[in-house]
Write a protein that holds these residues in place. Sequence first.
Motif, PDB file in Angstrom:
ATOM      1  N   VAL A 262       0.832  -1.202   0.000  1.00 43.46           N
ATOM      2  CA  VAL A 262       0.000   0.000   0.000  1.00 43.46           C
ATOM      3  C   VAL A 262       0.870   1.258   0.000  1.00 43.46           C
ATOM      4  CG1 VAL A 262      -1.650   1.355   1.356  1.00 43.46           C
ATOM      5  CG2 VAL A 262      -1.980  -1.096   1.088  1.00 43.46           C
ATOM      6  N   ALA A 263       1.921   1.247   0.816  1.00 48.25           N
ATOM      7  CA  ALA A 263       2.819   2.405   0.883  1.00 48.25           C
ATOM      8  C   ALA A 263       3.488   2.654  -0.467  1.00 48.25           C
ATOM      9  CB  ALA A 263       3.871   2.188   1.967  1.00 48.25           C
ATOM     10  N   ALA A 264       3.856   1.590  -1.171  1.00 51.73           N
ATOM     11  CA  ALA A 264       4.476   1.733  -2.490  1.00 51.73           C
ATOM     12  C   ALA A 264       3.504   2.373  -3.475  1.00 51.73           C
ATOM     13  CB  ALA A 264       4.923   0.360  -3.004  1.00 51.73           C
ATOM     14  N   LEU A 265       2.245   1.947  -3.431  1.00 54.35           N
ATOM     15  CA  LEU A 265       1.224   2.525  -4.311  1.00 54.35           C
ATOM     16  C   LEU A 265       1.012   4.001  -4.006  1.00 54.35           C
ATOM     17  CD1 LEU A 265      -1.088   2.269  -6.384  1.00 54.35           C
ATOM     18  CD2 LEU A 265      -2.576   1.525  -4.503  1.00 54.35           C
ATOM     19  N   LEU A 266       0.880   4.332  -2.725  1.00 48.96           N
ATOM     20  CA  LEU A 266       0.660   5.724  -2.331  1.00 48.96           C
ATOM     21  C   LEU A 266       1.872   6.598  -2.673  1.00 48.96           C
ATOM     22  CD1 LEU A 266      -1.054   5.237   1.157  1.00 48.96           C
ATOM     23  CD2 LEU A 266      -2.137   5.759  -1.031  1.00 48.96           C
ATOM     24  N   THR A 267       3.062   6.031  -2.513  1.00 43.50           N
ATOM     25  CA  THR A 267       4.277   6.772  -2.839  1.00 43.50           C
ATOM     26  C   THR A 267       4.296   7.170  -4.305  1.00 43.50           C
ATOM     27  OG1 THR A 267       5.580   5.671  -1.121  1.00 43.50           O
ATOM     28  CG2 THR A 267       6.791   6.614  -2.970  1.00 43.50           C
ATOM     29  N   LEU A 268       3.991   6.219  -5.174  1.00 43.76           N
ATOM     30  CA  LEU A 268       3.993   6.482  -6.610  1.00 43.76           C
ATOM     31  C   LEU A 268       2.984   7.575  -6.969  1.00 43.76           C
ATOM     32  CD1 LEU A 268       5.021   5.695  -9.427  1.00 43.76           C
ATOM     33  CD2 LEU A 268       3.218   3.957  -9.514  1.00 43.76           C
TER      34      LEU A 268
ATOM     35  N   GLN B  28       0.463  23.763  -8.969  1.00 46.73           N
ATOM     36  CA  GLN B  28      -0.208  23.492 -10.242  1.00 46.73           C
ATOM     37  C   GLN B  28      -0.927  22.144 -10.165  1.00 46.73           C
ATOM     38  OE1 GLN B  28       2.997  23.673 -13.083  1.00 46.73           O
ATOM     39  NE2 GLN B  28       3.164  25.893 -12.997  1.00 46.73           N
ATOM     40  N   TYR B  29      -1.698  21.829 -11.237  1.00 47.40           N
ATOM     41  CA  TYR B  29      -2.420  20.552 -11.333  1.00 47.40           C
ATOM     42  C   TYR B  29      -3.250  20.277 -10.079  1.00 47.40           C
ATOM     43  CZ  TYR B  29       1.116  19.903 -14.970  1.00 47.40           C
ATOM     44  OH  TYR B  29       1.930  20.071 -16.057  1.00 47.40           O
ATOM     45  N   MET B  30      -4.001  21.269  -9.656  1.00 46.12           N
ATOM     46  CA  MET B  30      -4.747  21.163  -8.396  1.00 46.12           C
ATOM     47  C   MET B  30      -5.840  20.095  -8.453  1.00 46.12           C
ATOM     48  SD  MET B  30      -3.198  23.160  -6.419  1.00 46.12           S
ATOM     49  CE  MET B  30      -4.317  23.236  -5.045  1.00 46.12           C
ATOM     50  N   ASP B  31      -6.525  19.992  -9.587  1.00 37.93           N
ATOM     51  CA  ASP B  31      -7.643  19.039  -9.691  1.00 37.93           C
ATOM     52  C   ASP B  31      -7.187  17.598  -9.467  1.00 37.93           C
ATOM     53  OD1 ASP B  31      -9.324  21.135 -10.184  1.00 37.93           O
ATOM     54  OD2 ASP B  31      -9.314  20.893 -12.367  1.00 37.93           O
ATOM     55  N   ILE B  32      -6.142  17.199 -10.187  1.00 37.13           N
ATOM     56  CA  ILE B  32      -5.647  15.826 -10.060  1.00 37.13           C
ATOM     57  C   ILE B  32      -5.034  15.597  -8.678  1.00 37.13           C
ATOM     58  CG2 ILE B  32      -3.391  16.383 -11.050  1.00 37.13           C
ATOM     59  CD1 ILE B  32      -5.382  13.097 -11.440  1.00 37.13           C
ATOM     60  N   SER B  33      -4.450  16.658  -8.108  1.00 40.78           N
ATOM     61  CA  SER B  33      -3.873  16.547  -6.764  1.00 40.78           C
ATOM     62  C   SER B  33      -4.965  16.245  -5.737  1.00 40.78           C
ATOM     63  CB  SER B  33      -3.155  17.838  -6.377  1.00 40.78           C
ATOM     64  OG  SER B  33      -2.056  18.087  -7.234  1.00 40.78           O
ATOM     65  N   ILE B  34      -6.097  16.909  -5.876  1.00 36.83           N
ATOM     66  CA  ILE B  34      -7.226  16.698  -4.968  1.00 36.83           C
ATOM     67  C   ILE B  34      -7.749  15.263  -5.085  1.00 36.83           C
ATOM     68  CG2 ILE B  34      -9.628  17.339  -4.505  1.00 36.83           C
ATOM     69  CD1 ILE B  34      -8.838  20.225  -5.287  1.00 36.83           C
ATOM     70  N   VAL B  35      -7.877  14.760  -6.311  1.00 36.03           N
ATOM     71  CA  VAL B  35      -8.361  13.390  -6.526  1.00 36.03           C
ATOM     72  C   VAL B  35      -7.404  12.376  -5.900  1.00 36.03           C
ATOM     73  CG1 VAL B  35      -8.840  11.626  -8.270  1.00 36.03           C
ATOM     74  CG2 VAL B  35      -9.629  13.975  -8.627  1.00 36.03           C
ATOM     75  N   VAL B  36      -6.107  12.585  -6.103  1.00 29.93           N
ATOM     76  CA  VAL B  36      -5.097  11.676  -5.560  1.00 29.93           C
ATOM     77  C   VAL B  36      -5.161  11.643  -4.036  1.00 29.93           C
ATOM     78  CG1 VAL B  36      -2.611  11.378  -5.201  1.00 29.93           C
ATOM     79  CG2 VAL B  36      -3.508  11.761  -7.494  1.00 29.93           C
ATOM     80  N   MET B  37      -5.334  12.790  -3.389  1.00 30.84           N
ATOM     81  CA  MET B  37      -5.361  12.840  -1.934  1.00 30.84           C
ATOM     82  C   MET B  37      -6.637  12.202  -1.379  1.00 30.84           C
ATOM     83  SD  MET B  37      -2.447  13.864  -1.254  1.00 30.84           S
ATOM     84  CE  MET B  37      -2.766  13.576   0.471  1.00 30.84           C
ATOM     85  N   ILE B  38      -7.746  12.324  -2.100  1.00 25.12           N
ATOM     86  CA  ILE B  38      -8.984  11.653  -1.662  1.00 25.12           C
ATOM     87  C   ILE B  38      -8.795  10.136  -1.696  1.00 25.12           C
ATOM     88  CG2 ILE B  38     -11.395  11.174  -2.270  1.00 25.12           C
ATOM     89  CD1 ILE B  38     -11.614  14.059  -3.246  1.00 25.12           C
TER      90      ILE B  38
ATOM     91  N   ALA C 298      -5.960  14.122   5.246  1.00 27.43           N
ATOM     92  CA  ALA C 298      -7.138  14.988   5.349  1.00 27.43           C
ATOM     93  C   ALA C 298      -6.722  16.461   5.363  1.00 27.43           C
ATOM     94  CB  ALA C 298      -7.927  14.647   6.605  1.00 27.43           C
ATOM     95  N   ALA C 299      -5.637  16.756   6.091  1.00 27.82           N
ATOM     96  CA  ALA C 299      -5.152  18.142   6.155  1.00 27.82           C
ATOM     97  C   ALA C 299      -4.662  18.615   4.790  1.00 27.82           C
ATOM     98  CB  ALA C 299      -4.024  18.239   7.183  1.00 27.82           C
ATOM     99  N   VAL C 300      -3.960  17.739   4.077  1.00 25.32           N
ATOM    100  CA  VAL C 300      -3.479  18.084   2.729  1.00 25.32           C
ATOM    101  C   VAL C 300      -4.656  18.337   1.799  1.00 25.32           C
ATOM    102  CG1 VAL C 300      -2.264  17.219   0.701  1.00 25.32           C
ATOM    103  CG2 VAL C 300      -1.307  16.835   2.973  1.00 25.32           C
ATOM    104  N   LEU C 301      -5.664  17.505   1.881  1.00 28.49           N
ATOM    105  CA  LEU C 301      -6.855  17.665   1.038  1.00 28.49           C
ATOM    106  C   LEU C 301      -7.539  19.003   1.295  1.00 28.49           C
ATOM    107  CD1 LEU C 301      -8.856  16.500  -0.994  1.00 28.49           C
ATOM    108  CD2 LEU C 301     -10.016  15.348   0.901  1.00 28.49           C
ATOM    109  N   ILE C 302      -7.708  19.339   2.568  1.00 33.78           N
ATOM    110  CA  ILE C 302      -8.324  20.630   2.913  1.00 33.78           C
ATOM    111  C   ILE C 302      -7.463  21.785   2.409  1.00 33.78           C
ATOM    112  CG2 ILE C 302      -8.945  22.139   4.841  1.00 33.78           C
ATOM    113  CD1 ILE C 302      -9.651  19.589   6.416  1.00 33.78           C
TER     114      ILE C 302
END
Length: 293
Positions: A14-20, A107-117, A157-161
Amino acid sequence: MTLQKRATVVSTSVAALLTLMKLVIGIASGSVAVLASAVDSVLDMFVSIFNYFAISNSEKPADKTFNYGRGKVEALASVIEGTIITISGLFLLYQAGRKAIDGSVSQYMDISIVVMILSMFITIFLVMFLNKIAKKTNSMVIKADALHYKTDVYSNAAVLISLLLVNFTGYEIIDVIVGGAIALFIIYSAYELIHDGVLVLLDRAVDDEIVLGIEKVIRNNDRVNTYHLLKTREAGHQTFVEVHLVFDCIITLMDAHRATDDIERRIKKLDEKRDWVINIHMDPYDDFSMDEK
């Protein structure tokens, strides 16, 4: 494969997936908060790999070199894990300060938000899995891993907010503040891991509730006159108990042995999830009180 090893394999994957996911987006977007979360996931992956080998060693049986087994490897792993987490927190503080000075824009805020969710929900399920294994095995390493990933849930959660606020307001200082706050929280969360690991390495006694239970078991046996030198400690999945029991000098060895067997059996029933190692010394008189005089 034991439950503990299986848990570390799952957490490493799981950590490897999240890291990527986070590393690619963190570098591309320039967000300190996302990059902070990515660095934390990188460390999670290496810590989980280390935990696998720590558990493998702690599960090895006692031998001529390690008479009491290698259970303290788990405590050592907890201290190392806490130290690594602390170092990562300091690095993230540096990154937050650097962005505050440079004034770079995310930059790339939309995809960043999806990734953090996605990261937050994946991590929540991982914490639930690790807590379940920790309760079954009473493994300090798995407990530390569960606590570590629990802090990740809060940081995600903090990063997402933070990303949502930056996206709607355009204030990059929010990213810096949240990234720095996550770094401080990471450092704070590492303290408990280091603290607990050091206490185990120093042979801290088990919880007072367990000690009181052991004393009650001993006192409830009518063949025992008194006891002294009760000592307890933990190492990995094992709980060690040592005590001197005082019997009447006229009691037969067979009867004294039966009494100690009964006491051992009742102590183990205090917590059947523990792997008990009990060593009872039988005395015909209270030599401890005589030594004190």
